[in-house]
Design an enzyme around this catalytic site. Structure first.
Site, PDB file in Angstrom:
ATOM      1  N   ALA B  73      54.361 -19.043 -14.886  1.00 45.78           N
ATOM      2  CA  ALA B  73      55.147 -18.044 -15.607  1.00 45.78           C
ATOM      3  C   ALA B  73      54.430 -16.705 -15.721  1.00 45.78           C
ATOM      4  O   ALA B  73      55.073 -15.650 -15.712  1.00 45.78           O
ATOM      5  CB  ALA B  73      55.506 -18.565 -16.997  1.00 45.78           C
ATOM      6  N   THR B  74      53.115 -16.711 -15.808  1.00 47.20           N
ATOM      7  CA  THR B  74      52.384 -15.447 -15.887  1.00 47.20           C
ATOM      8  C   THR B  74      52.629 -14.631 -14.625  1.00 47.20           C
ATOM      9  O   THR B  74      52.921 -13.430 -14.684  1.00 47.20           O
ATOM     10  CB  THR B  74      50.877 -15.699 -16.097  1.00 47.20           C
ATOM     11  OG1 THR B  74      50.681 -16.280 -17.381  1.00 47.20           O
ATOM     12  CG2 THR B  74      50.078 -14.407 -16.008  1.00 47.20           C
ATOM     13  N   GLN B 182      59.321 -21.242 -22.583  1.00 45.41           N
ATOM     14  CA  GLN B 182      59.352 -22.287 -23.606  1.00 45.41           C
ATOM     15  C   GLN B 182      60.725 -22.944 -23.742  1.00 45.41           C
ATOM     16  O   GLN B 182      60.842 -23.984 -24.387  1.00 45.41           O
ATOM     17  CB  GLN B 182      58.943 -21.698 -24.970  1.00 45.41           C
ATOM     18  CG  GLN B 182      57.509 -21.215 -25.029  1.00 45.41           C
ATOM     19  CD  GLN B 182      56.496 -22.354 -25.035  1.00 45.41           C
ATOM     20  OE1 GLN B 182      56.813 -23.495 -25.346  1.00 45.41           O
ATOM     21  NE2 GLN B 182      55.259 -22.034 -24.677  1.00 45.41           N
ATOM     22  N   HIS B 204      54.645 -26.778 -15.862  1.00 48.19           N
ATOM     23  CA  HIS B 204      53.819 -27.595 -16.755  1.00 48.19           C
ATOM     24  C   HIS B 204      54.268 -27.594 -18.207  1.00 48.19           C
ATOM     25  O   HIS B 204      53.713 -28.313 -19.029  1.00 48.19           O
ATOM     26  CB  HIS B 204      52.352 -27.182 -16.646  1.00 48.19           C
ATOM     27  CG  HIS B 204      51.993 -25.931 -17.364  1.00 48.19           C
ATOM     28  ND1 HIS B 204      51.349 -25.943 -18.580  1.00 48.19           N
ATOM     29  CD2 HIS B 204      52.196 -24.626 -17.064  1.00 48.19           C
ATOM     30  CE1 HIS B 204      51.158 -24.697 -18.973  1.00 48.19           C
ATOM     31  NE2 HIS B 204      51.669 -23.884 -18.074  1.00 48.19           N
ATOM     32  N   THR B 243      51.656 -19.623   1.412  1.00 47.98           N
ATOM     33  CA  THR B 243      52.136 -20.952   1.773  1.00 47.98           C
ATOM     34  C   THR B 243      52.624 -21.698   0.529  1.00 47.98           C
ATOM     35  O   THR B 243      51.945 -21.724  -0.498  1.00 47.98           O
ATOM     36  CB  THR B 243      51.006 -21.759   2.444  1.00 47.98           C
ATOM     37  OG1 THR B 243      50.637 -21.070   3.642  1.00 47.98           O
ATOM     38  CG2 THR B 243      51.451 -23.171   2.777  1.00 47.98           C
ATOM     39  N   CYS B 329      40.081 -17.156 -36.260  1.00 46.08           N
ATOM     40  CA  CYS B 329      38.877 -17.871 -35.876  1.00 46.08           C
ATOM     41  C   CYS B 329      39.071 -18.735 -34.643  1.00 46.08           C
ATOM     42  O   CYS B 329      38.117 -19.242 -34.086  1.00 46.08           O
ATOM     43  CB  CYS B 329      38.374 -18.721 -37.033  1.00 46.08           C
ATOM     44  SG  CYS B 329      37.480 -17.723 -38.225  1.00 46.08           S
TER      45      CYS B 329
END
Lengths: 129, 405
Positions: B73-74, B182, B204, B243, B329
């Site tokens: 997706a990126t 999502q 994924h 490919t 954090c």
């Protein structure tokens, strides 16, 4: 990120959690940090003569912040006021194996110690006056 | 019950064994290059890819020719934004997006801005994290070439009114890109009804393999053109050379097929489990706050702030449960979640947030265990929290002069 064994130990078994009454004689309170920053430490000492006979803390913060303040209370107990002044954040970093991103937790713990000592001294001065 | 428990299904999902089974022949036995047009090995690979393309297209109601394979997706987000800006630069250079988009969209938009290739409007969202379609309309200028709004948010699960935004885009003749990473496979997605021109999603997050994703690129009404960001053999209609990763694509296809068949029942099951988790935690613990939309949210998402305790310390006490926090954090920047901040959640509560992401393989037993452990650890940490102590003493924490550091 993996935590060091010592951080995990202090997190799982924090030493000296609790509070003294702020206005009690011989008690010094240091409160540092801010909720917006994600950590607030309250550190308290009980002094008899020039010796710290007891110390307690409460901390809102990450595991390393909790561990730093827990360790600080351990170190403070039994020290004189002057000895307590010499505790440095770098000592905490070394003892807990804190990674660079967590150094600010040790800085906060040192600030809390300094603030508690200053509060005690201020109170002691007004009490003797 | 086996530990640890995986409740971080927004970050990734375990692969479905049925997906792996479909993929296996394509590593050793059927290893051909789908672009080899002159022999059986190539034909076999090409056939497998085309089957997957159909399975994927069917899930989103597209034509299989409109699916462009990417690494995830990126890459799809990068290709959509950069590809459109480059292709339509003569028409304009303005992008409309929102403050709660994934970093893959925000950072791509910022990169285009920095290079002077685009000007970007970042729309704010309401307190539930939703984009107002009317804000999109108002932000449109004669230079606007792209609207990029996500389907559902990865932290808080809020589902945007994509259909309304698509309608406005169509009305104004502006391309609409949707990062649906999502949402695809979790909730019904129909690129026709939603008026989507480009859409990013990945394998994924829906029980498929990592390393493969897709960009849906509309072929008709309008025919969308994008400038390729990867040049080479002219694969994927010249939009993305390289490919094709046949085994991963086969897995992605199978994952889409399974979602298409099981999504409805699975969505109901996940929503029931999520509600059980939400009620179990929020009924037992005071001062817990739901982040995100109360109803318009992904069925498997739950995001709660636990006042007076810090998120990372919560996670540290829950080592046997995989979760995620909006606490600073847990990030390298030491800034709390920008998504929660955009909703107007205070920094203190953003630091105290936990994201639960349920998935296909979670059970009610795991949910009940998580409820029990959450209650234990929050109670323990509150006993240790100076803020909780002050609140109990009746001190208004907002009135305290904190020494910020």
């Amino acid at each position: 990120m993996a935590y060091s064994e010592k951080v995990v130990d202090h997190y799982n078994n924090p030493r000296n959690v609790g509070s003294f009454k702020k206005d009690e004689k011989g008690v010094g309170t240091g409160m540092v940090g801010a909720p917006e920053c994600g950590d607030v430490m309250k550190l308290q000492i009980r002094v008899e003569g020039d010796k710290i006979v007891d110390a307690k803390f409460k901390t809102f913060g990450c595991g390393s912040a909790i561990a730093s303040s827990s360790l600080a209370t351990e170190w403070l107990k039994g020290k004189t006021i002057d000895e307590a002044q010499t505790i440095k954040n770098t000592d905490i970093v070394q003892e807990l194996n804190l990674p660079p991103v967590k150094i600010h937790c040790s800085v906060l713990a040192e600030d809390a110690i300094k603030a508690a000592l200053a509060d005690y001294k201020k109170k002691a001065e007004t009490e003797t006056k | 019950m086996k530990l640890p428990i995986f409740l971080d299904n927004h970050s990734t999902t375990p692969m479905d064994p049925r997906v792996l089974e479909a993929m296996l022949p394509y590593f050793v036995e059927k290893f051909g290059n789908a672009a080899s047009r002159n022999h059986a090995f190539g034909w076999e690979a090409e056939e497998a890819v085309e089957t997957a393309r159909k399975q994927i297209a069917k899930l989103i109601h597209a034509d299989s020719k409109e699916i462009v394979f990417t690494s995830g997706a990126t890459e799809s987000d990068n290709l959509a934004l950069k590809g459109v800006i480059e292709m339509y630069h003569e028409k304009g250079n303005h992008i409309i997006t929102s403050a709660t988009e994934h970093r893959a969209v925000l950072d791509t938009a910022k990169a285009l801005e920095t290079k002077g290739k685009a000007t970007v409007t970042y729309l704010s969202v309401d307190k539930h994290g939703m984009v107002n379609p009317e804000d999109v309309r108002k932000a449109i200028t004669d230079k606007t070439v792209l609207i990029s709004i996500m389907l559902a948010n990865n932290e808080i699960g809020t589902i945007n009114p994509v259909k309304e935004i698509g309608k406005i885009a169509k009305e104004k003749g502006i391309l609409f890109h949707c990062d649906a990473t999502q949402g695809v496979g979790k909730i019904p997605v129909n690129v026709q009804e939603m008026g989507i021109d480009l859409m990013s999603f990945t394998g994924h997050k829906m029980y498929g393999p990592k390393g493969v994703g897709a960009l849906y690129v509309r072929k008709k009404a309008p025919r969308v053109r994008i400038a390729s960001q990867m040049d080479g053999g002219g694969h994927e209609r010249g939009m993305r050379s390289g490919t094709l990763v046949v085994p991963l694509i086969v897995g992605f296809g199978k994952a889409c097929e399974l979602c298409e068949q099981e999504m409805e029942a699975e969505g109901r099951k996940l929503a029931a489990m999520r509600d059980r988790l939400q009620t179990g935690i929020m009924k037992a613990l005071e001062e817990t706050y739901l982040n995100g939309h109360p109803t318009q949210r992904l069925p498997h998402n739950l995001n709660i702030s636990f006042a007076y305790v810090e998120g990372e310390s919560l996670l540290m006490g829950l080592k046997e449960i995989a979760l995620s926090s909006g606490s600073a954090c847990t990030s390298a920047t030491l800034e709390p979640s920008y998504v929660l901040r955009a909703l107007g959640v205070g920094s203190d509560l953003a630091h105290s947030s936990i994201r639960f992401g349920l998935g296909r393989f979670n059970t009610n037993e795991q949910v009940d265990y998580t409820i029990k452990r959450m209650i234990e650890i929050v109670t323990k940490l509150r006993e240790m929290s100076p803020l909780y102590e002050m609140a109990k003493e009746g001190i208004d924490l907002k009135s305290v002069q904190w020494a910020a550091h």
